[in-house]
Design an enzyme around this catalytic site. Structure first.
Site, PDB file in Angstrom:
ATOM      1  N   SER A 134      40.934  45.778  35.301  1.00 11.53           N
ATOM      2  CA  SER A 134      40.200  45.028  36.310  1.00 11.53           C
ATOM      3  C   SER A 134      40.964  43.734  36.524  1.00 11.53           C
ATOM      4  O   SER A 134      42.188  43.748  36.666  1.00 11.53           O
ATOM      5  CB  SER A 134      38.753  44.789  35.856  1.00 11.53           C
ATOM      6  OG  SER A 134      38.048  44.001  36.773  1.00 11.53           O
ATOM      7  N   TYR A 148      39.967  41.955  47.218  1.00  9.86           N
ATOM      8  CA  TYR A 148      40.372  42.299  45.848  1.00  9.86           C
ATOM      9  C   TYR A 148      39.197  42.133  44.891  1.00  9.86           C
ATOM     10  O   TYR A 148      38.936  43.014  44.055  1.00  9.86           O
ATOM     11  CB  TYR A 148      41.535  41.394  45.448  1.00  9.86           C
ATOM     12  CG  TYR A 148      42.170  41.727  44.120  1.00  9.86           C
ATOM     13  CD1 TYR A 148      42.959  42.858  43.982  1.00  9.86           C
ATOM     14  CD2 TYR A 148      42.005  40.884  43.028  1.00  9.86           C
ATOM     15  CE1 TYR A 148      43.567  43.151  42.763  1.00  9.86           C
ATOM     16  CE2 TYR A 148      42.613  41.166  41.811  1.00  9.86           C
ATOM     17  CZ  TYR A 148      43.390  42.305  41.688  1.00  9.86           C
ATOM     18  OH  TYR A 148      43.989  42.577  40.479  1.00  9.86           O
ATOM     19  N   LYS A 152      37.339  44.893  42.470  1.00  7.53           N
ATOM     20  CA  LYS A 152      37.322  44.734  41.020  1.00  7.53           C
ATOM     21  C   LYS A 152      35.905  44.514  40.472  1.00  7.53           C
ATOM     22  O   LYS A 152      35.600  44.951  39.366  1.00  7.53           O
ATOM     23  CB  LYS A 152      38.245  43.579  40.609  1.00  7.53           C
ATOM     24  CG  LYS A 152      39.720  43.849  40.864  1.00  7.53           C
ATOM     25  CD  LYS A 152      40.227  45.074  40.121  1.00  7.53           C
ATOM     26  CE  LYS A 152      41.737  45.226  40.237  1.00  7.53           C
ATOM     27  NZ  LYS A 152      42.249  46.401  39.496  1.00  7.53           N
TER      28      LYS A 152
END
Length: 281
Positions: A134, A148, A152
């Site tokens: 992650s 992003y 994650k």
């Protein structure tokens, strides 16, 4: 003890470091990437303990073929390292819906595809370890990282819940949250940089892109050390459920924990006031 370790995104960056360290430690490595010949070359050419095989993580068929190839060559899979990923940088309004979907397709559905392909092998063995990369951005929202971070944060929830699904079959899970390491995440092959399209964001976008490109290669974290730490995790009888990697990540997570506790206390106070306020409206 030698293990069979399948690594996604092994052709460059952290994936290459993980595969190299695993080979050096005597493990059998299934190193995957979109161009397996280049992956094999990057890792030093053909080796008895190395299988380089094609895998685009957005393809479930590729994932199933890679898992089968691993079993055909080495007889089992002990550790899956979901490492492959990319980065669409930019402010939300300047990231297109197609880019947002592509970000989540690669960073969230990608590791899900590979894990879905590998899990039947691990369940049959009644053993295994799923390690998924992650990011500190999976716990802490950051400017210029909305796509992003969304991908994650999704990884975090999936992995945290997957633990309960697979624990009864002797399968461990670990989600890894690195801070800034000298991987290749910020190179153009991994990052899609935004073009300024909205005047309100233009100055900030231009400055942020320049700053981040200048940071590349100067991050404080050593990816080889991170790779070795992941192998240490893979050797633990009871591996960490969550590995916060790097001093900057630890500092950020501690600050986020304090913030959450403060927000929880404020929420309790607000909730108590709402629940017991008998004042006529």
């Amino acid at each position: 003890m030698s293990k069979v370790i399948l690594v996604t995104g092994a052709g460059r960056g952290l994936g290459t470091d993980i595969a190299r360290e695993a080979l050096a430690a005597g493990h059998q490595v299934v190193a995957t990437g979109r161009r397996p010949q280049e992956v094999e070359k990057t890792l030093g050419g053909p080796q008895d303990n190395l299988l380089a095989t094609k895998l685009d993580v957005t393809s479930l068929a590729d994932a199933q073929a890679a898992a089968q190839a691993a079993v055909d060559r080495f007889g089992r899979i002990d550790v899956l390292v979901n490492n492959a990923g990319n980065f669409f940088a930019g402010y939300f309004e300047e990231i297109t819906p197609a880019q947002m979907r592509q970000q989540i397709e690669t960073n969230l559905f990608g590791p899900m595809n590979v894990t879905r392909a590998v899990l039947p092998v691990l369940r049959k063995q009644r053993s295994g370890h799923i390690i998924t990369l992650s990011s500190s951005a999976g716990l802490i929202g950051q400017e210029f990282c909305v796509a992003y971070a969304a991908s994650k944060f999704g990884v975090e929830g999936w992995m945290e819940s997957l633990r309960y699904d697979v624990e009864p079959y002797g399968i461990h899970t670990t989600v890894v949250e690195p801070g800034f390491f000298r991987t290749e995440l910020l190179v153009d092959a991994s990052t899609t940089w935004p073009e300024p399209t909205i005047d309100d964001y233009a100055e900030r976008t231009t400055a942020t892109v320049a700053a981040w490109k200048n940071m590349n290669g100067r991050q404080t974290g050593d990816p080889a050390k991170l790779a070795r730490a992941l192998l240490t995790l893979a050797d633990q009888d009871k591996p960490l459920l969550r590995f916060v990697a790097g001093a900057d990540a630890i500092e950020g997570v501690e600050a986020k924990a304090r913030e959450l506790l403060a927000q929880a206390q404020a929420s309790r106070e607000l909730g108590d006031n709402l629940a017991y306020d008998d004042t006529p409206q």
